[in-house]
Scaffold this motif. Structure first.
Motif, mmCIF file in Angstrom:
data_model
loop_
_atom_site.group_PDB
_atom_site.id
_atom_site.type_symbol
_atom_site.label_atom_id
_atom_site.label_comp_id
_atom_site.label_asym_id
_atom_site.label_seq_id
_atom_site.Cartn_x
_atom_site.Cartn_y
_atom_site.Cartn_z
ATOM 1 N N PRO A 245 34.299 34.662 34.051
ATOM 2 C CA PRO A 245 34.469 33.586 35.034
ATOM 3 C C PRO A 245 33.227 32.709 35.190
ATOM 4 O O PRO A 245 32.098 33.194 35.209
ATOM 5 C CB PRO A 245 34.761 34.353 36.333
ATOM 6 N N VAL A 246 33.468 31.406 35.279
ATOM 7 C CA VAL A 246 32.395 30.428 35.458
ATOM 8 C C VAL A 246 31.972 30.407 36.922
ATOM 9 O O VAL A 246 32.809 30.397 37.829
ATOM 10 C CB VAL A 246 32.880 29.030 35.003
ATOM 11 N N GLU A 247 30.660 30.385 37.129
ATOM 12 C CA GLU A 247 30.118 30.407 38.491
ATOM 13 C C GLU A 247 29.343 29.111 38.767
ATOM 14 O O GLU A 247 28.875 28.441 37.846
ATOM 15 C CB GLU A 247 29.181 31.609 38.655
ATOM 16 N N GLY A 248 29.196 28.794 40.030
ATOM 17 C CA GLY A 248 28.435 27.607 40.417
ATOM 18 C C GLY A 248 29.307 26.383 40.569
ATOM 19 O O GLY A 248 30.518 26.480 40.798
ATOM 20 N N GLU A 249 28.713 25.201 40.400
ATOM 21 C CA GLU A 249 29.413 23.939 40.620
ATOM 22 C C GLU A 249 29.664 23.162 39.325
ATOM 23 O O GLU A 249 30.324 22.133 39.346
ATOM 24 C CB GLU A 249 28.591 23.048 41.571
ATOM 25 N N ARG A 250 29.149 23.645 38.226
ATOM 26 C CA ARG A 250 29.138 22.879 36.982
ATOM 27 C C ARG A 250 30.198 23.390 36.002
ATOM 28 O O ARG A 250 30.337 24.595 35.792
ATOM 29 C CB ARG A 250 27.745 22.997 36.361
ATOM 30 N N GLU A 251 30.953 22.470 35.389
ATOM 31 C CA GLU A 251 31.939 22.846 34.385
ATOM 32 C C GLU A 251 31.259 23.342 33.103
ATOM 33 O O GLU A 251 30.143 22.937 32.785
ATOM 34 C CB GLU A 251 32.836 21.658 34.033
ATOM 35 N N ARG A 252 31.969 24.165 32.369
ATOM 36 C CA ARG A 252 31.536 24.631 31.046
ATOM 37 C C ARG A 252 32.401 23.925 30.008
ATOM 38 O O ARG A 252 33.630 24.014 30.064
ATOM 39 C CB ARG A 252 31.710 26.150 30.947
ATOM 40 N N HIS A 253 31.775 23.231 29.040
ATOM 41 C CA HIS A 253 32.491 22.490 28.001
ATOM 42 C C HIS A 253 32.148 23.032 26.622
ATOM 43 O O HIS A 253 30.968 23.261 26.310
ATOM 44 C CB HIS A 253 32.119 21.001 28.033
ATOM 45 N N THR A 254 33.163 23.214 25.794
ATOM 46 C CA THR A 254 32.957 23.699 24.430
ATOM 47 C C THR A 254 33.890 22.969 23.481
ATOM 48 O O THR A 254 35.104 22.878 23.736
ATOM 49 C CB THR A 254 33.240 25.216 24.334
ATOM 50 N N LEU A 255 33.338 22.472 22.377
ATOM 51 C CA LEU A 255 34.173 21.920 21.308
ATOM 52 C C LEU A 255 34.722 23.074 20.486
ATOM 53 O O LEU A 255 34.001 24.006 20.143
ATOM 54 C CB LEU A 255 33.355 21.023 20.372
ATOM 55 N N ILE A 256 35.999 23.012 20.153
ATOM 56 C CA ILE A 256 36.608 23.984 19.251
ATOM 57 C C ILE A 256 37.104 23.230 18.041
ATOM 58 O O ILE A 256 37.970 22.347 18.138
ATOM 59 C CB ILE A 256 37.754 24.751 19.945
ATOM 60 N N LEU A 257 36.510 23.558 16.890
ATOM 61 C CA LEU A 257 36.795 22.859 15.629
ATOM 62 C C LEU A 257 37.763 23.720 14.824
ATOM 63 O O LEU A 257 37.396 24.775 14.310
ATOM 64 C CB LEU A 257 35.503 22.631 14.848
#
Length: 298
Positions: A245-257
């Motif tokens: 699970p992501v914590e805090g206020e910031r989104e997590r972004h990942t490119l999937i190729l």
């Protein structure tokens, strides 16, 4: 190694048409795979993949390109389709003929979003990196095949995974033998990538070991704290894995190729609808003739 302070910025989108080569070729000389340096790099990656099912190339993207990719991802993230559902590792329905403790009957909460490939413009650096033939030849060499192919899937070929605070991706497998990903934004906290390398193999689901992990056994679990600009090659078809699970206020972004060892790869219609909220005619057509050679559950 400390994180690069320039890696997590999200500046105003840069005009990518004039951006210099995004790949850190001084560190990863993949432009000519015949060179001694490139062959040594490929050999090292293949050793890591054979031993661990995963290789992370830290700082694969140059700092300027990291900033541009971060900005593009942030700009495109609102186009993500979000879904929240309960899923087992096989993205399937439960099986009432099996005990409730069986892996097929253990479900976790999946809350995440994906920007589909047809919503990522052609002129972006994100797409320029996906279509880069040097990267494709390098990945092919690392996974031990002559050629890899871009997905024929119009939605899943290139995607941006968006995890908002509180979102997670529970234990699961990928439909393809390997996946290539690149982080473009870290969360404030959480969001660690965890995996169990080689926990199953073609023809062997190894359900006892999988069930143990789902019930809390951390013995086979490995954890990675990925950073912006890190390229990951991962055998996700055979390794149970998740994003915490992501914590805090910031989104997590990942490119999937999305690349495959065979041409014409199109995702399953049911899974595509769950991830993107829609399917195309290509998915419906592919469903009619789909056969899994490895006999593993999706």
């Amino acid at each position: 190694m400390p994180a690069d302070p320039a890696a997590d910025v999200s500046p105003t989108p840069a005009p990518t048409a004039h951006l210099a080569d995004p790949i850190a070729l001084d560190r990863y000389p993949i432009a000519d795979l015949a060179t001694t340096a490139a062959q040594a790099l490929v050999a090292d990656c293949r050793r890591q993949l054979a031993a661990d099912g995963c290789v992370v190339l830290e700082g694969f993207v140059r700092p300027e390109a990291r900033a541009a990719l971060a900005a593009e991802s942030a700009r495109l993230a609102p186009r993500a389709h979000f879904n929240s559902t309960e899923t087992n590792p096989y993205n399937s329905a439960g099986d009432p003929t099996l005990p409730p403790t069986h892996p097929r009957n253990i479900f976790g909460r999946r809350d995440n979003g994906f920007v589909a490939g047809d919503r990522i413009p052609a002129e972006t650096l994100v797409r320029r990196l996906y279509h880069d033939t040097r990267l494709q030849r390098f990945v092919a060499a690392c996974v031990g095949v002559e050629t890899i192919h871009e997905y024929a899937d119009p939605l899943a070929g290139l995607v941006i995974n968006v995890l908002r605070p509180g979102c997670q991706h529970p234990w699961h497998y990928d439909t393809n033998e390997f996946i290539v990903s690149l982080m473009t934004r870290r969360a404030d906290g959480g969001g660690r990538f965890e995996y169990c390398p080689g926990i199953r193999a073609p023809g062997d689901e190894n359900e006892a070991a999988v069930g143990a992990v789902l019930h809390g056994d951390r013995t086979p679990v490995r954890s990675l704290d990925l950073r912006v600009g890190d390229l990951q090659i991962f055998h996700g078809r055979y390794a149970l894995h998740r994003v915490a699970p992501v914590e805090g206020e910031r989104e997590r972004h990942t490119l999937i190729l999305g690349y495959a060892t065979e041409p014409g790869v199109v995702g399953r219609a049911a899974r595509t609808r769950a991830i993107f909220g829609r399917v195309t005619q290509a998915h419906l057509d592919a469903e009619r003739s789909r056969v899994r050679a490895d006999t593993l559950a999706d």
